[in-house]
Design a protein around this motif. Structure first.
Motif, mmCIF file in Angstrom:
data_model
loop_
_atom_site.group_PDB
_atom_site.id
_atom_site.type_symbol
_atom_site.label_atom_id
_atom_site.label_comp_id
_atom_site.label_asym_id
_atom_site.label_seq_id
_atom_site.Cartn_x
_atom_site.Cartn_y
_atom_site.Cartn_z
ATOM 1 N N SER A 9 0.805 -1.219 0.000
ATOM 2 C CA SER A 9 0.000 0.000 0.000
ATOM 3 C C SER A 9 0.841 1.272 0.000
ATOM 4 O O SER A 9 0.410 2.311 -0.493
ATOM 5 C CB SER A 9 -0.965 0.013 1.190
ATOM 6 O OG SER A 9 -0.261 -0.094 2.415
ATOM 7 N N PHE A 87 -1.239 -0.577 -6.111
ATOM 8 C CA PHE A 87 -2.031 0.324 -5.282
ATOM 9 C C PHE A 87 -2.000 1.718 -5.877
ATOM 10 O O PHE A 87 -0.984 2.139 -6.444
ATOM 11 C CB PHE A 87 -1.456 0.403 -3.857
ATOM 12 C CG PHE A 87 -2.002 -0.620 -2.917
ATOM 13 C CD1 PHE A 87 -3.150 -0.359 -2.179
ATOM 14 C CD2 PHE A 87 -1.374 -1.837 -2.751
ATOM 15 C CE1 PHE A 87 -3.659 -1.301 -1.294
ATOM 16 C CE2 PHE A 87 -1.869 -2.781 -1.870
ATOM 17 C CZ PHE A 87 -3.020 -2.514 -1.135
ATOM 18 N N SER A 88 -3.101 2.449 -5.710
ATOM 19 C CA SER A 88 -3.105 3.868 -6.083
ATOM 20 C C SER A 88 -2.180 4.603 -5.109
ATOM 21 O O SER A 88 -1.997 4.175 -3.968
ATOM 22 C CB SER A 88 -4.527 4.427 -6.022
ATOM 23 O OG SER A 88 -5.060 4.340 -4.719
ATOM 24 N N GLY A 91 -3.520 5.079 -1.753
ATOM 25 C CA GLY A 91 -3.846 3.858 -1.029
ATOM 26 C C GLY A 91 -5.326 3.519 -0.966
ATOM 27 O O GLY A 91 -5.706 2.507 -0.394
ATOM 28 N N PHE A 94 -6.740 -0.431 -5.262
ATOM 29 C CA PHE A 94 -5.694 -1.151 -5.973
ATOM 30 C C PHE A 94 -6.329 -1.766 -7.209
ATOM 31 O O PHE A 94 -7.541 -1.953 -7.282
ATOM 32 C CB PHE A 94 -4.948 -2.175 -5.108
ATOM 33 C CG PHE A 94 -5.760 -3.326 -4.582
ATOM 34 C CD1 PHE A 94 -5.909 -4.493 -5.328
ATOM 35 C CD2 PHE A 94 -6.342 -3.264 -3.338
ATOM 36 C CE1 PHE A 94 -6.639 -5.558 -4.839
ATOM 37 C CE2 PHE A 94 -7.067 -4.324 -2.831
ATOM 38 C CZ PHE A 94 -7.223 -5.478 -3.578
ATOM 39 N N GLY A 108 -8.937 -0.231 -1.526
ATOM 40 C CA GLY A 108 -7.593 -0.468 -1.013
ATOM 41 C C GLY A 108 -7.524 -0.838 0.447
ATOM 42 O O GLY A 108 -6.500 -1.345 0.909
ATOM 43 N N SER A 133 -3.949 9.646 -8.350
ATOM 44 C CA SER A 133 -4.831 8.480 -8.145
ATOM 45 C C SER A 133 -6.161 8.578 -8.888
ATOM 46 O O SER A 133 -7.087 7.838 -8.595
ATOM 47 C CB SER A 133 -5.106 8.245 -6.654
ATOM 48 O OG SER A 133 -3.917 8.027 -5.949
#
Length: 193
Positions: A9, A87-88, A91, A94, A108, A133
């Motif tokens: 993460s 993961f973005s 967080g 994902f 996430g 993100s």
């Protein structure tokens, strides 16, 4: 079952360290180190670090690697092997890429399934997130990369054509300005956002 991919993460925070879009200069390595630690602690907060694994049995597992040797949750939905997970940066999400030609977006923190991104006509090999993100880009056997808006977009916002063969690798620059794709056609292309 064979594990094909792992994602943590805090990958983005570890990757970028103390640096961000503001291009701040640090007086010393110690100052940069302290800034990186502060950024990590701010990102993590009270939440445990999360790791996701993807395998050739079509499943993903969420882990809290510092707390337990056992998975927290098993995730299903892909119908072929999972190739890659990311993961973005924030967080919250994902994404998982699979030989089933799909990208799936997951919560996430809880692992709850959110959406399936459909549009590739070949296996999806890799995904990468924009630094804010909001977008994800995917690389595929179909010789394209596709740009998706997350979490709302289920269809590609843009298709990045131009490779003559499978696109195996890609990455999004940490400042968000460009995406690089690498192909079996022996070329690397850089796409401006």
């Amino acid at each position: 079952h064979r594990i094909n991919s792992l994602a943590l993460s805090c990958d983005y925070v570890c990757r970028t360290g103390p640096f961000d879009h503001q291009c701040k200069k640090f007086a010393s390595d110690d100052e940069a180190f302290e800034a990186a630690i502060a950024k990590y602690k701010a990102f993590k907060g009270a939440e445990p670090e999360r790791m996701v694994s993807g395998s050739d049995d079509f499943t993903l597992f969420i882990w809290h690697p510092k707390d337990s040797k056992h998975p927290i949750k098993r995730l299903t939905g892909h119908v072929q092997a999972v190739n890659h997970i990311a993961f973005s940066p924030d967080g919250r999400f994902f994404a998982s890429a699979s030989f089933d030609k799909k990208v799936k977006i997951w919560n996430g923190k809880s692992g709850e399934f959110l959406s399936t991104l459909t549009g590739h006509v070949g296996a999806v090999y890799q995904v990468a997130w924009s630094s804010d993100s909001r977008y994800i880009v995917s690389a595929s056997k179909d010789s394209t990369a596709k740009l998706w808006e997350v979490p709302s977009g289920k269809r590609a916002k843009e298709t990045l054509p131009g490779h003559a063969d499978e696109v195996y690798a890609l990455d999004w620059s940490p400042n968000g300005s460009s995406v690089a794709t690498g192909s079996k056609d022996r070329t690397i292309k850089v796409w401006k956002h």
